[in-house]
Design an enzyme around this catalytic site. Structure first.
Site, mmCIF file in Angstrom:
data_model
loop_
_atom_site.group_PDB
_atom_site.id
_atom_site.type_symbol
_atom_site.label_atom_id
_atom_site.label_comp_id
_atom_site.label_asym_id
_atom_site.label_seq_id
_atom_site.Cartn_x
_atom_site.Cartn_y
_atom_site.Cartn_z
ATOM 1 N N SER A 42 -3.092 -2.576 6.061
ATOM 2 C CA SER A 42 -3.595 -3.864 6.397
ATOM 3 C C SER A 42 -3.772 -4.434 7.690
ATOM 4 C CB SER A 42 -1.853 -3.924 6.193
ATOM 5 O OG SER A 42 -1.401 -3.301 5.378
HETATM 6 N N1 SAH Z 1 1.772 0.708 6.217
HETATM 7 C C1 SAH Z 1 0.926 1.013 6.336
HETATM 8 C C2 SAH Z 1 -0.797 0.458 4.852
HETATM 9 C C3 SAH Z 1 0.030 0.682 3.801
HETATM 10 S S1 SAH Z 1 -0.693 1.180 2.071
HETATM 11 C C4 SAH Z 1 -0.257 1.515 7.537
HETATM 12 O O1 SAH Z 1 0.181 1.457 8.235
HETATM 13 O O2 SAH Z 1 -1.691 2.121 7.376
HETATM 14 C C5 SAH Z 1 0.331 1.329 1.289
HETATM 15 C C6 SAH Z 1 1.081 3.020 0.723
HETATM 16 O O3 SAH Z 1 2.206 2.666 -0.001
HETATM 17 C C7 SAH Z 1 -0.284 3.950 0.792
HETATM 18 O O4 SAH Z 1 -0.223 5.020 1.352
HETATM 19 C C8 SAH Z 1 0.297 4.077 -0.320
HETATM 20 O O5 SAH Z 1 0.799 6.016 -1.127
HETATM 21 C C9 SAH Z 1 2.581 3.873 -0.556
HETATM 22 N N2 SAH Z 1 2.776 4.232 -1.074
HETATM 23 C C10 SAH Z 1 2.788 3.590 -2.696
HETATM 24 N N3 SAH Z 1 3.975 3.169 -3.324
HETATM 25 C C11 SAH Z 1 4.552 3.720 -3.221
HETATM 26 C C12 SAH Z 1 5.695 3.963 -3.360
HETATM 27 N N4 SAH Z 1 6.923 4.499 -4.456
HETATM 28 N N5 SAH Z 1 6.675 4.673 -2.282
HETATM 29 C C13 SAH Z 1 5.762 4.962 -0.937
HETATM 30 N N6 SAH Z 1 5.242 4.833 -0.557
HETATM 31 C C14 SAH Z 1 4.175 4.344 -1.818
#
Ligand code: SAH
Length: 219
Positions: free
Chosen positions: A67
């Site tokens: 993000s």
């Molecule tokens: N917080 C992260 C960025 C998040 S991007 C950072 O600091 O880099 C969103 C992430 O959520 C992605 O890696 C995606 O694979 C994950 N995601 C999506 N659905 C999910 C779920 N049901 N459970 C856990 N992670 C999930």
């Protein structure tokens, strides 16, 4: 000025622009210190490293993104964490947000659905010495019940509704932030508060754009 300090200034400027929406003119010192201290470049792929301190999102592989720093700072601030807080993050991604949380809270549990990302984030966090963060590769829709209840929960992927297990795993008096809305479109960042008597209230903060929260079997 160092790139990292420039990023802090950019965040402060964006906080000032959005102060009416977010209801604050400045973010907490503890949050801004964490943003200043965590090396964002260590969490992005080598090809993106020269953009690591730009105030924008960046690709981290597997179709996912880290993000924008302003959003990381804002979401952390909205949780109003005390130094002894135990936090759950859903969507580890690169591990950057978890590292920022780990500098403000006592303990961070973070879950990621894509194994490649979960493994890489765990490695980065261990390598950098963030030893109060635990990572796990599971569908975060179900939270991480073994360590519940949490003082705060942060979801960093967009969902159509707040996963009910996450509300259950939030302590009375706790806060949860989550982007709610259609995937691949804009969503609203929602702040959920659970009162001491267990009542749940919601407040819309501002428009955001997150990758979708996927479910096991659909990832
Ligand atoms: N917080 C992260 C960025 C998040 S991007 C950072 O600091 O880099 C969103 C992430 O959520 C992605 O890696 C995606 O694979 C994950 N995601 C999506 N659905 C999910 C779920 N049901 N459970 C856990 N992670 C999930």
């Amino acid at each position: 000025m160092s790139d990292q300090l420039q990023m802090v200034r950019d965040i402060e400027r964006e906080v000032a622009y959005t102060r009416r929406m977010i209801g604050r003119t400045a973010l907490r010192d503890s949050v801004m210190h964490a943003i200043r201290d965590v090396p964002r470049e260590a969490f992005v792929p080598e090809t993106e490293r020269r953009f690591a301190y730009d105030n924008g999102p960046l690709p981290i592989g597997c179709g996912q993104t880290i993000s924008q720093p302003y959003i990381v700072a804002l979401m952390t601030d909205l949780l109003e964490l005390e130094a002894d807080a135990v936090v759950l993050e859903v969507g580890t991604g690169s591990g950057y947000q978890a590292a920022v949380l780990s500098r403000v809270a006592k303990r961070v549990y973070t879950v990621e659905i894509i194994e490649t990302l979960a493994m890489r984030a765990a490695e980065t966090l261990t390598h950098l010495g963030y030893d109060n963060v635990s990572c796990r590769c599971v569908d975060g829709f179900h939270g991480w019940p073994e360590h519940a209840p949490y003082d705060a929960i942060m979801v960093t992927a967009a969902a159509l509704e707040i996963p009910p297990p996450l509300i259950d795993q939030l302590k009375p008096g706790g806060r949860l932030v989550i982007p709610i809305g259609h995937p691949f479109d804009y969503q609203q960042l929602i702040l959920v508060e659970k009162s001491l008597s267990g009542e749940v209230s919601e407040r819309t903060i501002l428009g955001v754009a997150f990758v979708p929260l996927t479910r096991s079997g659909q990832a």
